[in-house]
Scaffold this motif. Sequence first.
Motif, PDB file in Angstrom:
ATOM      1  N   HIS A 111      10.375   6.701  22.158  1.00  0.00           N
ATOM      2  CA  HIS A 111      10.823   5.647  23.061  1.00  0.00           C
ATOM      3  C   HIS A 111      11.981   6.129  23.922  1.00  0.00           C
ATOM      4  CE1 HIS A 111       8.419   2.105  22.232  1.00  0.00           C
ATOM      5  NE2 HIS A 111       8.442   2.397  20.943  1.00  0.00           N
ATOM      6  N   GLU A 112      12.859   6.949  23.346  1.00  0.00           N
ATOM      7  CA  GLU A 112      13.986   7.462  24.116  1.00  0.00           C
ATOM      8  C   GLU A 112      13.504   8.269  25.314  1.00  0.00           C
ATOM      9  OE1 GLU A 112      15.376   6.815  19.921  1.00  0.00           O
ATOM     10  OE2 GLU A 112      13.634   7.746  20.871  1.00  0.00           O
ATOM     11  N   GLU A 113      12.502   9.113  25.077  1.00  0.00           N
ATOM     12  CA  GLU A 113      11.957   9.921  26.169  1.00  0.00           C
ATOM     13  C   GLU A 113      11.259   9.035  27.209  1.00  0.00           C
ATOM     14  OE1 GLU A 113      11.165  14.175  23.903  1.00  0.00           O
ATOM     15  OE2 GLU A 113       9.459  12.900  24.422  1.00  0.00           O
ATOM     16  N   LEU A 114      10.498   8.064  26.737  1.00  0.00           N
ATOM     17  CA  LEU A 114       9.820   7.153  27.658  1.00  0.00           C
ATOM     18  C   LEU A 114      10.817   6.411  28.547  1.00  0.00           C
ATOM     19  CD1 LEU A 114       7.054   5.607  25.387  1.00  0.00           C
ATOM     20  CD2 LEU A 114       6.643   6.594  27.645  1.00  0.00           C
ATOM     21  N   LEU A 115      11.897   5.908  27.941  1.00  0.00           N
ATOM     22  CA  LEU A 115      12.895   5.166  28.695  1.00  0.00           C
ATOM     23  C   LEU A 115      13.577   6.054  29.721  1.00  0.00           C
ATOM     24  CD1 LEU A 115      14.479   3.053  25.813  1.00  0.00           C
ATOM     25  CD2 LEU A 115      13.191   2.158  27.779  1.00  0.00           C
ATOM     26  N   GLU A 116      13.944   7.280  29.316  1.00  0.00           N
ATOM     27  CA  GLU A 116      14.627   8.177  30.247  1.00  0.00           C
ATOM     28  C   GLU A 116      13.702   8.575  31.393  1.00  0.00           C
ATOM     29  OE1 GLU A 116      16.883  12.512  30.458  1.00  0.00           O
ATOM     30  OE2 GLU A 116      16.867  11.388  28.564  1.00  0.00           O
ATOM     31  N   TRP A 117      12.440   8.860  31.076  1.00  0.00           N
ATOM     32  CA  TRP A 117      11.494   9.272  32.125  1.00  0.00           C
ATOM     33  C   TRP A 117      11.224   8.113  33.087  1.00  0.00           C
ATOM     34  CZ3 TRP A 117      10.056  13.530  34.226  1.00  0.00           C
ATOM     35  CH2 TRP A 117       8.889  13.628  34.978  1.00  0.00           C
ATOM     36  N   ALA A 118      11.041   6.912  32.536  1.00  0.00           N
ATOM     37  CA  ALA A 118      10.807   5.745  33.394  1.00  0.00           C
ATOM     38  C   ALA A 118      12.009   5.501  34.301  1.00  0.00           C
ATOM     39  CB  ALA A 118      10.522   4.520  32.536  1.00  0.00           C
ATOM     40  N   GLY A 148       2.377   3.253  19.513  1.00  0.00           N
ATOM     41  CA  GLY A 148       1.448   3.429  20.609  1.00  0.00           C
ATOM     42  C   GLY A 148       0.636   2.179  20.875  1.00  0.00           C
ATOM     43  N   LEU A 149       0.189   1.529  19.802  1.00  0.00           N
ATOM     44  CA  LEU A 149      -0.572   0.296  19.952  1.00  0.00           C
ATOM     45  C   LEU A 149       0.272  -0.795  20.593  1.00  0.00           C
ATOM     46  CD1 LEU A 149      -2.461   0.290  16.529  1.00  0.00           C
ATOM     47  CD2 LEU A 149      -3.481   0.641  18.788  1.00  0.00           C
ATOM     48  N   ASN A 150       1.533  -0.889  20.179  1.00  0.00           N
ATOM     49  CA  ASN A 150       2.414  -1.896  20.761  1.00  0.00           C
ATOM     50  C   ASN A 150       2.630  -1.648  22.252  1.00  0.00           C
ATOM     51  OD1 ASN A 150       2.750  -3.295  18.360  1.00  0.00           O
ATOM     52  ND2 ASN A 150       4.578  -2.145  17.766  1.00  0.00           N
ATOM     53  N   LEU A 151       2.775  -0.387  22.628  1.00  0.00           N
ATOM     54  CA  LEU A 151       2.937  -0.063  24.044  1.00  0.00           C
ATOM     55  C   LEU A 151       1.712  -0.494  24.841  1.00  0.00           C
ATOM     56  CD1 LEU A 151       4.548   3.494  23.946  1.00  0.00           C
ATOM     57  CD2 LEU A 151       5.552   1.449  24.964  1.00  0.00           C
ATOM     58  N   ALA A 152       0.535  -0.251  24.260  1.00  0.00           N
ATOM     59  CA  ALA A 152      -0.700  -0.623  24.961  1.00  0.00           C
ATOM     60  C   ALA A 152      -0.767  -2.130  25.171  1.00  0.00           C
ATOM     61  CB  ALA A 152      -1.901  -0.145  24.163  1.00  0.00           C
ATOM     62  N   ARG A 153      -0.279  -2.879  24.219  1.00  0.00           N
ATOM     63  CA  ARG A 153      -0.331  -4.337  24.337  1.00  0.00           C
ATOM     64  C   ARG A 153       0.623  -4.839  25.424  1.00  0.00           C
ATOM     65  NH1 ARG A 153      -0.086  -3.880  18.396  1.00  0.00           N
ATOM     66  NH2 ARG A 153      -2.230  -3.974  17.593  1.00  0.00           N
ATOM     67  N   GLU A 154       1.692  -4.075  25.699  1.00  0.00           N
ATOM     68  CA  GLU A 154       2.632  -4.487  26.738  1.00  0.00           C
ATOM     69  C   GLU A 154       1.950  -4.536  28.107  1.00  0.00           C
ATOM     70  OE1 GLU A 154       6.027  -2.007  26.901  1.00  0.00           O
ATOM     71  OE2 GLU A 154       6.560  -2.279  24.797  1.00  0.00           O
ATOM     72  N   SER A 156       2.694  -3.279  30.637  1.00  0.00           N
ATOM     73  CA  SER A 156       3.668  -3.295  31.732  1.00  0.00           C
ATOM     74  C   SER A 156       4.966  -2.715  31.196  1.00  0.00           C
ATOM     75  CB  SER A 156       3.886  -4.738  32.237  1.00  0.00           C
ATOM     76  OG  SER A 156       4.399  -5.545  31.188  1.00  0.00           O
ATOM     77  N   GLY A 157       6.040  -2.950  31.853  1.00  0.00           N
ATOM     78  CA  GLY A 157       7.337  -2.519  31.361  1.00  0.00           C
ATOM     79  C   GLY A 157       7.471  -1.012  31.348  1.00  0.00           C
ATOM     80  N   THR A 158       8.008  -0.513  30.241  1.00  0.00           N
ATOM     81  CA  THR A 158       8.341   0.907  30.128  1.00  0.00           C
ATOM     82  C   THR A 158       7.131   1.802  30.336  1.00  0.00           C
ATOM     83  OG1 THR A 158      10.092   0.381  28.559  1.00  0.00           O
ATOM     84  CG2 THR A 158       9.340   2.658  28.628  1.00  0.00           C
ATOM     85  N   ALA A 160       4.308   1.290  31.973  1.00  0.00           N
ATOM     86  CA  ALA A 160       3.874   1.323  33.362  1.00  0.00           C
ATOM     87  C   ALA A 160       4.841   2.128  34.215  1.00  0.00           C
ATOM     88  CB  ALA A 160       3.747  -0.103  33.898  1.00  0.00           C
ATOM     89  N   ALA A 161       6.127   1.972  33.953  1.00  0.00           N
ATOM     90  CA  ALA A 161       7.141   2.689  34.729  1.00  0.00           C
ATOM     91  C   ALA A 161       7.097   4.186  34.487  1.00  0.00           C
ATOM     92  CB  ALA A 161       8.528   2.151  34.398  1.00  0.00           C
ATOM     93  N   ALA A 162       6.612   4.588  33.310  1.00  0.00           N
ATOM     94  CA  ALA A 162       6.574   6.017  32.966  1.00  0.00           C
ATOM     95  C   ALA A 162       5.420   6.745  33.633  1.00  0.00           C
ATOM     96  CB  ALA A 162       6.491   6.183  31.456  1.00  0.00           C
ATOM     97  N   ASP A 163       4.402   6.037  34.111  1.00  0.00           N
ATOM     98  CA  ASP A 163       3.251   6.634  34.795  1.00  0.00           C
ATOM     99  C   ASP A 163       2.581   7.704  33.921  1.00  0.00           C
ATOM    100  OD1 ASP A 163       1.343   7.197  36.725  1.00  0.00           O
ATOM    101  OD2 ASP A 163       2.627   8.623  37.777  1.00  0.00           O
ATOM    102  N   ILE A 164       1.888   7.259  32.902  1.00  0.00           N
ATOM    103  CA  ILE A 164       1.226   8.165  31.962  1.00  0.00           C
ATOM    104  C   ILE A 164      -0.135   8.582  32.509  1.00  0.00           C
ATOM    105  CG2 ILE A 164       0.348   8.438  29.620  1.00  0.00           C
ATOM    106  CD1 ILE A 164       3.404   8.197  29.841  1.00  0.00           C
ATOM    107  N   GLY A 165      -0.433   9.872  32.442  1.00  0.00           N
ATOM    108  CA  GLY A 165      -1.700  10.371  32.953  1.00  0.00           C
ATOM    109  C   GLY A 165      -2.595  10.994  31.901  1.00  0.00           C
TER     110      GLY A 165
END
Length: 375
Positions: A111-118, A148-154, A156-158, A160-165
């Motif tokens: 989560h720390e990496e996701l937040l910083e990247w976003a 990971g499952l919780n992120l998928a349920r969002e 949006s938020g972090t 979406a902002a991180a732009d995962i490919g």
Amino acid sequence: MSVESPESGAYGATLTIDLDALVSNWRLLGKRAGTEAGAVVKADAYGIGIEPAVTALSRAGCRNFFVAHLSEGIRARKVAPGATVYILNGLLPGSGGIYAEHELSPVLGSHEELLEWASFRQTGAKVRPAALHVDTAMNRLGLWPGEGLNLAREKSGTLAAADIGLLMSHFASSEDEADPANARQIAAFAEIAAVFPELPASLLNSSGHFLKDCPSYQLTRPGYALYGGNPTPGRPNPMQPVIGLEATIIQTREVEDGTQVGYNGRWTAKGKRKLATICLGYADGYPRNGSWTDTITGGSALVAGVACPFVGSVSMDLIIIDVTDAPAGAAQRGASVTLIGGPLDLESVGAGAKTIGYEILTSLGRRYERRYLGG
């Protein structure tokens, strides 16, 4: 085509690298998976050199490369300007600017990496999409599956902002087909992939290509097998050998029964023996654990096709081998002996040095004359 150093002959050992075999291995794995194969080129492309390896694979059509460190990614980017280059070790604090400058993609595993990247992306920096790493067994890097499952349920938020490919995970035991951990990981990753249907996914490492009932997804990540390592231990190696290593005999001598040899005299001649000293040691990446003593077996070299054991300790720059059984005239000053090649494949060399073929490959020294074939 063979490319030799301008100082050919100034080295005590020669490392031959077959780039055509590297490309053939990459193609075989892609064909086996039935999907696109990337290439793991970390650790200086497992010792053979990032620049020649990435150049050869790019020319063959490889579009996705994986490295461990940013410094490796920068090197790969210079010779593969159109490729996607993923940094497996993730986002170090404050490194976003380097990713943007060199158009590299972090593999985000917390989560720390996701937040910083976003947050970095929201500054307007132009960056390539990142990968999301979900840990399904290794307990080393990556989000827990539940995270990971919780992120998928969002939706949006972090996230979406991180732009995962790319969505990925890593096998812990794929070289052991019988290990039940493989099935658990396959099931865990399938659950995660199902809630990210819009994302291409990547699970297969080298040995994963040979697991039964394992989906290939959209991208595979072979590493060791590309370089000729056996992804199916205990079975015939389906890969072509990529490297060969030869060293030069610089001196021979005959010793009598009872003569102690090498540092601390840990090997004692049993009968009259002929010995040869070669220009290679642990400073060149051959593990000291390849030493032979009176009670412990170690590595060997091929002299005119005959296996000749090391004797005494592998020292920094030299190894002594027992050439008594070599064909007459084969073991003489200036002759070459084989350290890797033929029956001395990466697995057997690793076993002789009490390690694994991966360590042998990634420890290949910088003091060799390097000859590149093909590519």
